[in-house]
Design an enzyme around this catalytic site. Structure first.
Site, PDB file in Angstrom:
ATOM      1  N   THR A 130       0.823  -1.215   0.000  1.00 14.27           N
ATOM      2  CA  THR A 130       0.000   0.000   0.000  1.00 14.27           C
ATOM      3  C   THR A 130       0.852   1.258   0.000  1.00 14.27           C
ATOM      4  O   THR A 130       0.458   2.291  -0.542  1.00 14.27           O
ATOM      5  CB  THR A 130      -0.933  -0.008   1.238  1.00 14.27           C
ATOM      6  OG1 THR A 130      -1.773  -1.156   1.142  1.00 14.27           O
ATOM      7  CG2 THR A 130      -1.805   1.225   1.319  1.00 14.27           C
ATOM      8  N   THR A 186       1.939  -4.724   4.263  1.00 16.89           N
ATOM      9  CA  THR A 186       1.841  -5.235   5.638  1.00 16.89           C
ATOM     10  C   THR A 186       1.368  -6.688   5.705  1.00 16.89           C
ATOM     11  O   THR A 186       1.614  -7.377   6.691  1.00 16.89           O
ATOM     12  CB  THR A 186       0.865  -4.379   6.488  1.00 16.89           C
ATOM     13  OG1 THR A 186      -0.371  -4.281   5.792  1.00 16.89           O
ATOM     14  CG2 THR A 186       1.425  -3.000   6.767  1.00 16.89           C
ATOM     15  N   ASP A 187       0.678  -7.164   4.638  1.00 19.06           N
ATOM     16  CA  ASP A 187       0.058  -8.496   4.717  1.00 19.06           C
ATOM     17  C   ASP A 187       1.061  -9.617   5.003  1.00 19.06           C
ATOM     18  O   ASP A 187       0.780 -10.516   5.787  1.00 19.06           O
ATOM     19  CB  ASP A 187      -0.688  -8.814   3.414  1.00 19.06           C
ATOM     20  CG  ASP A 187      -1.974  -8.012   3.267  1.00 19.06           C
ATOM     21  OD1 ASP A 187      -2.307  -7.265   4.210  1.00 19.06           O
ATOM     22  OD2 ASP A 187      -2.632  -8.125   2.222  1.00 19.06           O
TER      23      ASP A 187
HETATM   24  N1  ASP Z   1      -2.417  -4.941   0.422  1.00 21.63           N
HETATM   25  C1  ASP Z   1      -1.335  -4.436   1.096  1.00 21.63           C
HETATM   26  C2  ASP Z   1      -0.137  -5.358   0.994  1.00 21.63           C
HETATM   27  O1  ASP Z   1       0.562  -5.292   0.002  1.00 21.63           O
HETATM   28  C3  ASP Z   1      -1.619  -4.080   2.497  1.00 21.63           C
HETATM   29  C4  ASP Z   1      -0.587  -3.133   2.969  1.00 21.63           C
HETATM   30  O2  ASP Z   1       0.404  -2.891   2.362  1.00 21.63           O
HETATM   31  O3  ASP Z   1      -0.795  -2.594   4.053  1.00 21.63           O
HETATM   32  O4  ASP Z   1       0.143  -6.139   1.861  1.00 21.63           O
END
Ligand code: ASP
Length: 328
Positions: free
Chosen positions: A12, A89-90
Protein backbone atom coordinates in the site's frame (compact mmCIF):
# COMPACT_ATOMS: atom_id res chain seq x y z
CA UNK A 1 25.33 11.80 6.63
CA UNK A 2 24.69 8.06 6.41
CA UNK A 3 24.16 6.29 3.07
CA UNK A 4 20.97 4.30 3.10
CA UNK A 5 19.75 2.00 0.36
CA UNK A 6 15.99 1.83 -0.09
CA UNK A 7 14.72 -1.41 -1.67
CA UNK A 8 11.11 -1.16 -2.79
CA UNK A 9 8.91 -4.25 -3.13
CA UNK A 10 5.38 -2.77 -3.30
CA UNK A 11 2.47 -2.73 -0.85
CA UNK A 12 0.00 0.00 0.00
CA UNK A 13 2.94 2.31 0.64
CA UNK A 14 3.41 2.35 -3.17
CA UNK A 15 -0.25 2.20 -4.21
CA UNK A 16 -2.73 4.65 -5.67
CA UNK A 17 -6.48 4.62 -5.86
CA UNK A 18 -7.68 3.63 -9.34
CA UNK A 19 -11.18 5.14 -9.89
CA UNK A 20 -11.93 2.76 -12.78
CA UNK A 21 -11.22 -0.36 -10.72
CA UNK A 22 -12.50 1.33 -7.55
CA UNK A 23 -9.56 -0.24 -5.74
CA UNK A 24 -5.98 0.42 -4.72
CA UNK A 25 -3.40 -0.82 -7.23
CA UNK A 26 0.42 -0.82 -7.32
CA UNK A 27 1.35 2.45 -9.02
CA UNK A 28 4.11 4.52 -7.43
CA UNK A 29 7.68 4.04 -8.60
CA UNK A 30 10.43 4.01 -5.97
CA UNK A 31 11.47 7.48 -7.06
CA UNK A 32 7.95 8.84 -6.71
CA UNK A 33 7.77 7.23 -3.29
CA UNK A 34 10.93 8.93 -2.03
CA UNK A 35 10.03 12.26 -3.65
CA UNK A 36 6.72 12.23 -1.85
CA UNK A 37 8.33 12.82 1.55
CA UNK A 38 9.41 16.47 1.83
CA UNK A 39 12.85 16.94 3.39
CA UNK A 40 13.67 13.22 3.57
CA UNK A 41 17.13 13.88 2.07
CA UNK A 42 18.09 15.98 5.09
CA UNK A 43 18.34 12.81 7.17
CA UNK A 44 20.40 10.55 4.90
CA UNK A 45 21.76 10.10 1.38
CA UNK A 46 19.25 7.76 -0.20
CA UNK A 47 19.88 5.34 -3.08
CA UNK A 48 17.18 3.21 -4.62
CA UNK A 49 16.78 -0.38 -5.83
CA UNK A 50 13.38 -1.29 -7.23
CA UNK A 51 13.00 -4.99 -6.47
CA UNK A 52 9.30 -5.39 -7.30
CA UNK A 53 6.01 -3.50 -7.15
CA UNK A 54 3.46 -6.01 -5.95
CA UNK A 55 0.76 -6.38 -3.36
CA UNK A 56 2.49 -8.37 -0.65
CA UNK A 57 -0.13 -11.11 -0.95
CA UNK A 58 1.82 -11.95 -4.15
CA UNK A 59 5.14 -12.26 -2.32
CA UNK A 60 6.55 -15.80 -2.51
CA UNK A 61 9.27 -17.56 -0.48
CA UNK A 62 11.41 -17.67 -3.63
CA UNK A 63 11.11 -13.88 -4.03
CA UNK A 64 11.88 -13.41 -0.33
CA UNK A 65 15.00 -15.50 -0.73
CA UNK A 66 16.09 -13.44 -3.76
CA UNK A 67 15.49 -10.32 -1.70
CA UNK A 68 17.84 -11.62 1.02
CA UNK A 69 20.48 -12.18 -1.67
CA UNK A 70 20.03 -8.61 -2.96
CA UNK A 71 20.35 -7.28 0.60
CA UNK A 72 23.50 -9.34 1.23
CA UNK A 73 25.09 -8.09 -2.00
CA UNK A 74 24.58 -4.47 -0.99
CA UNK A 75 25.36 -4.78 2.72
CA UNK A 76 28.94 -5.86 2.06
CA UNK A 77 29.59 -2.55 0.30
CA UNK A 78 31.36 -0.05 2.60
CA UNK A 79 29.36 2.82 1.21
CA UNK A 80 26.06 1.28 2.39
CA UNK A 81 25.39 2.10 6.05
CA UNK A 82 21.92 0.63 6.30
CA UNK A 83 19.01 -0.78 4.31
CA UNK A 84 15.30 0.01 4.18
CA UNK A 85 12.83 -2.40 2.57
CA UNK A 86 9.37 -1.05 1.77
CA UNK A 87 6.76 -3.81 1.80
CA UNK A 88 3.04 -4.52 2.11
CA UNK A 89 1.84 -5.23 5.64
CA UNK A 90 0.06 -8.50 4.72
CA UNK A 91 3.19 -10.68 4.55
CA UNK A 92 5.77 -8.29 5.97
CA UNK A 93 6.16 -10.43 9.11
CA UNK A 94 7.39 -13.33 6.96
CA UNK A 95 9.74 -11.32 4.75
CA UNK A 96 11.19 -9.54 7.80
CA UNK A 97 11.82 -12.87 9.52
CA UNK A 98 13.50 -14.57 6.57
CA UNK A 99 15.84 -11.57 6.26
CA UNK A 100 16.53 -11.79 10.01
CA UNK A 101 17.41 -15.48 9.70
CA UNK A 102 19.50 -15.36 6.52
CA UNK A 103 21.25 -11.98 6.69
CA UNK A 104 23.95 -11.57 9.30
CA UNK A 105 25.11 -7.98 9.53
CA UNK A 106 25.71 -5.33 12.15
CA UNK A 107 24.21 -2.72 9.85
CA UNK A 108 20.59 -1.72 10.42
CA UNK A 109 18.02 -3.42 8.18
CA UNK A 110 14.59 -1.83 8.50
CA UNK A 111 11.31 -2.84 6.91
CA UNK A 112 8.50 -0.35 6.71
CA UNK A 113 5.00 -0.19 5.27
CA UNK A 114 1.78 1.82 5.24
CA UNK A 115 -1.89 1.06 5.73
CA UNK A 116 -3.22 4.14 3.92
CA UNK A 117 -2.14 5.01 0.39
CA UNK A 118 -0.54 8.34 -0.31
CA UNK A 119 -3.77 9.74 -1.79
CA UNK A 120 -5.86 8.78 1.23
CA UNK A 121 -6.87 11.09 4.03
CA UNK A 122 -4.59 10.52 7.05
CA UNK A 123 -2.00 8.63 4.99
CA UNK A 124 0.80 7.05 7.04
CA UNK A 125 3.25 6.82 4.10
CA UNK A 126 5.46 9.86 4.84
CA UNK A 127 5.70 9.35 8.61
CA UNK A 128 6.65 5.69 8.26
CA UNK A 129 9.20 6.31 5.52
CA UNK A 130 10.82 9.10 7.46
CA UNK A 131 10.86 7.01 10.66
CA UNK A 132 12.50 4.16 8.71
CA UNK A 133 15.19 6.52 7.41
CA UNK A 134 15.88 7.73 10.95
CA UNK A 135 16.12 4.16 12.26
CA UNK A 136 18.30 2.89 9.42
CA UNK A 137 20.72 5.80 9.93
CA UNK A 138 20.85 5.45 13.71
CA UNK A 139 23.78 3.74 15.46
CA UNK A 140 21.29 2.61 18.13
CA UNK A 141 19.74 0.28 15.54
CA UNK A 142 22.99 -1.54 14.74
CA UNK A 143 23.36 -5.14 15.92
CA UNK A 144 19.66 -5.60 16.62
CA UNK A 145 18.84 -7.92 13.73
CA UNK A 146 16.16 -7.08 11.18
CA UNK A 147 13.77 -4.40 12.41
CA UNK A 148 10.26 -3.34 11.50
CA UNK A 149 9.43 0.33 11.86
CA UNK A 150 5.86 1.54 11.74
CA UNK A 151 3.73 3.97 13.70
CA UNK A 152 6.90 5.34 15.31
CA UNK A 153 7.61 1.94 16.89
CA UNK A 154 10.58 -0.37 16.30
CA UNK A 155 9.84 -4.11 16.39
CA UNK A 156 11.99 -7.24 16.18
CA UNK A 157 11.41 -9.27 12.99
CA UNK A 158 10.95 -12.57 14.89
CA UNK A 159 8.25 -11.08 17.13
CA UNK A 160 6.20 -8.76 14.97
CA UNK A 161 2.86 -9.77 13.41
CA UNK A 162 0.02 -8.02 11.62
CA UNK A 163 -2.78 -7.77 14.18
CA UNK A 164 -5.43 -5.54 12.63
CA UNK A 165 -7.00 -5.66 9.17
CA UNK A 166 -7.51 -1.91 8.92
CA UNK A 167 -5.89 0.11 11.71
CA UNK A 168 -2.62 1.94 11.02
CA UNK A 169 -1.25 0.49 14.30
CA UNK A 170 -1.41 -2.98 12.81
CA UNK A 171 2.13 -4.21 13.39
CA UNK A 172 2.61 -5.36 16.97
CA UNK A 173 4.71 -7.85 18.93
CA UNK A 174 2.16 -9.60 21.17
CA UNK A 175 3.64 -10.71 24.46
CA UNK A 176 6.77 -8.64 23.91
CA UNK A 177 6.05 -5.09 22.76
CA UNK A 178 8.34 -2.90 20.68
CA UNK A 179 12.13 -2.77 21.01
CA UNK A 180 12.00 0.99 20.93
CA UNK A 181 10.44 4.12 19.51
CA UNK A 182 11.21 6.92 17.08
CA UNK A 183 10.77 10.30 18.74
CA UNK A 184 11.24 13.60 16.88
CA UNK A 185 14.70 14.15 18.40
CA UNK A 186 15.91 10.58 19.02
CA UNK A 187 15.73 6.90 18.12
CA UNK A 188 15.33 5.18 21.48
CA UNK A 189 15.92 1.44 22.08
CA UNK A 190 14.55 -0.03 25.31
CA UNK A 191 15.52 -3.66 24.89
CA UNK A 192 17.10 -6.27 22.62
CA UNK A 193 15.58 -9.52 21.38
CA UNK A 194 18.22 -11.87 22.74
CA UNK A 195 16.91 -15.14 21.29
CA UNK A 196 17.31 -14.16 17.66
CA UNK A 197 19.48 -16.43 15.51
CA UNK A 198 21.01 -16.75 12.07
CA UNK A 199 20.83 -19.72 9.69
CA UNK A 200 23.58 -20.00 7.11
CA UNK A 201 21.73 -21.45 4.12
CA UNK A 202 22.54 -21.14 0.43
CA UNK A 203 19.00 -22.04 -0.58
CA UNK A 204 15.60 -22.50 0.97
CA UNK A 205 13.10 -25.34 0.63
CA UNK A 206 9.86 -23.55 -0.38
CA UNK A 207 7.72 -26.68 -0.36
CA UNK A 208 6.77 -26.40 3.31
CA UNK A 209 3.12 -26.24 4.36
CA UNK A 210 1.29 -24.63 7.28
CA UNK A 211 -1.86 -26.19 8.74
CA UNK A 212 -4.05 -24.40 11.23
CA UNK A 213 -6.02 -26.53 13.68
CA UNK A 214 -9.63 -26.07 14.75
CA UNK A 215 -12.12 -28.09 16.80
CA UNK A 216 -12.83 -31.42 15.09
CA UNK A 217 -10.18 -30.94 12.39
CA UNK A 218 -9.62 -34.34 10.72
CA UNK A 219 -6.22 -33.56 9.19
CA UNK A 220 -7.39 -34.21 5.62
CA UNK A 221 -5.37 -31.21 4.42
CA UNK A 222 -2.26 -32.95 5.81
CA UNK A 223 -3.09 -36.00 3.69
CA UNK A 224 -3.43 -33.73 0.68
CA UNK A 225 0.00 -32.25 1.40
CA UNK A 226 1.60 -35.67 1.76
CA UNK A 227 0.15 -36.72 -1.60
CA UNK A 228 1.57 -33.55 -3.10
CA UNK A 229 5.09 -34.21 -1.93
CA UNK A 230 5.55 -31.54 0.73
CA UNK A 231 8.99 -31.65 2.34
CA UNK A 232 7.86 -30.72 5.84
CA UNK A 233 5.13 -28.78 7.59
CA UNK A 234 4.15 -26.64 10.53
CA UNK A 235 1.04 -27.33 12.59
CA UNK A 236 -0.59 -24.40 14.30
CA UNK A 237 -2.08 -26.42 17.14
CA UNK A 238 -4.53 -25.58 19.89
CA UNK A 239 -3.43 -23.97 23.16
CA UNK A 240 -0.14 -25.40 24.49
CA UNK A 241 0.17 -27.43 21.27
CA UNK A 242 -2.55 -30.10 21.12
CA UNK A 243 -4.43 -31.53 18.15
CA UNK A 244 -7.75 -33.31 17.61
CA UNK A 245 -7.13 -37.10 17.48
CA UNK A 246 -7.74 -37.55 13.75
CA UNK A 247 -5.39 -34.72 12.83
CA UNK A 248 -2.80 -36.14 15.24
CA UNK A 249 -2.99 -39.51 13.43
CA UNK A 250 -2.08 -37.78 10.15
CA UNK A 251 0.79 -35.97 11.85
CA UNK A 252 2.16 -39.24 13.26
CA UNK A 253 1.96 -40.77 9.80
CA UNK A 254 4.00 -37.88 8.38
CA UNK A 255 6.60 -38.21 11.15
CA UNK A 256 6.88 -41.94 10.43
CA UNK A 257 7.49 -41.09 6.78
CA UNK A 258 10.49 -39.04 7.94
CA UNK A 259 9.06 -35.55 7.44
CA UNK A 260 10.01 -32.74 9.81
CA UNK A 261 6.86 -31.50 11.55
CA UNK A 262 7.00 -28.37 13.71
CA UNK A 263 4.38 -27.65 16.35
CA UNK A 264 3.26 -24.08 17.10
CA UNK A 265 0.13 -22.67 18.69
CA UNK A 266 -2.74 -20.67 17.27
CA UNK A 267 -2.52 -18.59 20.48
CA UNK A 268 -0.38 -15.58 19.74
CA UNK A 269 1.39 -15.41 23.09
CA UNK A 270 3.51 -18.03 24.87
CA UNK A 271 5.39 -21.13 23.75
CA UNK A 272 4.21 -24.67 23.07
CA UNK A 273 4.98 -27.45 25.53
CA UNK A 274 3.76 -31.04 25.82
CA UNK A 275 1.72 -31.18 29.01
CA UNK A 276 -1.13 -33.40 27.87
CA UNK A 277 -0.89 -37.09 27.15
CA UNK A 278 -4.17 -37.70 25.26
CA UNK A 279 -4.11 -39.08 21.71
CA UNK A 280 -3.57 -35.61 20.24
CA UNK A 281 -1.78 -34.18 23.28
CA UNK A 282 1.45 -32.24 22.81
CA UNK A 283 3.36 -34.64 25.11
CA UNK A 284 2.43 -37.65 22.99
CA UNK A 285 3.26 -35.81 19.76
CA UNK A 286 6.64 -34.69 21.07
CA UNK A 287 7.51 -38.19 22.28
CA UNK A 288 6.69 -39.38 18.75
CA UNK A 289 9.05 -36.86 17.14
CA UNK A 290 7.21 -33.61 16.57
CA UNK A 291 9.51 -30.59 16.94
CA UNK A 292 8.51 -27.76 19.28
CA UNK A 293 8.32 -24.39 17.51
CA UNK A 294 8.70 -22.43 20.76
CA UNK A 295 6.96 -19.09 20.72
CA UNK A 296 7.07 -18.64 16.95
CA UNK A 297 3.85 -17.95 15.06
CA UNK A 298 2.84 -20.55 12.46
CA UNK A 299 3.90 -18.40 9.46
CA UNK A 300 7.27 -17.61 11.06
CA UNK A 301 7.93 -21.25 11.99
CA UNK A 302 7.18 -22.14 8.35
CA UNK A 303 9.77 -19.61 7.15
CA UNK A 304 12.29 -21.02 9.62
CA UNK A 305 11.65 -24.59 8.48
CA UNK A 306 12.18 -23.51 4.86
CA UNK A 307 15.57 -22.04 5.85
CA UNK A 308 16.48 -25.02 8.05
CA UNK A 309 15.69 -27.47 5.21
CA UNK A 310 17.72 -25.28 2.84
CA UNK A 311 20.69 -25.91 5.09
CA UNK A 312 20.26 -29.53 6.13
CA UNK A 313 18.02 -32.57 5.98
CA UNK A 314 19.43 -33.92 9.26
CA UNK A 315 16.45 -34.17 11.59
CA UNK A 316 18.51 -33.78 14.76
CA UNK A 317 20.08 -30.59 13.46
CA UNK A 318 16.66 -29.22 12.51
CA UNK A 319 15.31 -30.11 15.94
CA UNK A 320 18.24 -28.29 17.57
CA UNK A 321 17.58 -25.19 15.47
CA UNK A 322 14.02 -25.02 16.81
CA UNK A 323 14.39 -26.34 20.34
CA UNK A 324 18.03 -25.49 21.17
CA UNK A 325 17.66 -22.16 22.95
CA UNK A 326 14.23 -22.61 24.45
CA UNK A 327 14.04 -26.24 25.58
CA UNK A 328 17.68 -27.30 25.84
N1 ASP B 1 -2.42 -4.94 0.42
C1 ASP B 1 -1.33 -4.44 1.10
C2 ASP B 1 -0.14 -5.36 0.99
O1 ASP B 1 0.56 -5.29 0.00
C3 ASP B 1 -1.62 -4.08 2.50
C4 ASP B 1 -0.59 -3.13 2.97
O2 ASP B 1 0.40 -2.89 2.36
O3 ASP B 1 -0.80 -2.59 4.05
O4 ASP B 1 0.14 -6.14 1.86
Amino acid sequence: MKNILVITTGGTIAMKYDPVKDAFVPAKSGKELLNSVPGINMFAQLKLVEFSNIDSSEMTPEMMFRLTQTINQHLVRDEVDGIIVTHGTDTLEETAYIIDLLVDSEKPIVLTAAMRGFDELGTDVPTNLLAAVKAASSDSCRNLGTLVVKNDEIHAAREVIKTYTSNVATLESPGYGPLGIIDPDHVIIFRKSIIRETIVAKRIEPNVALYKMSAGNDGSSIDYGLKNNIKGFVIEGLGRGNLPTKAAEKVLRAINLGLPVVLTSRCFKGRVLGLYGGTGGGKKLHDAGIIYGGDLSGPKARIKLMCALGKTSDMLEIKKMFEGGMYG
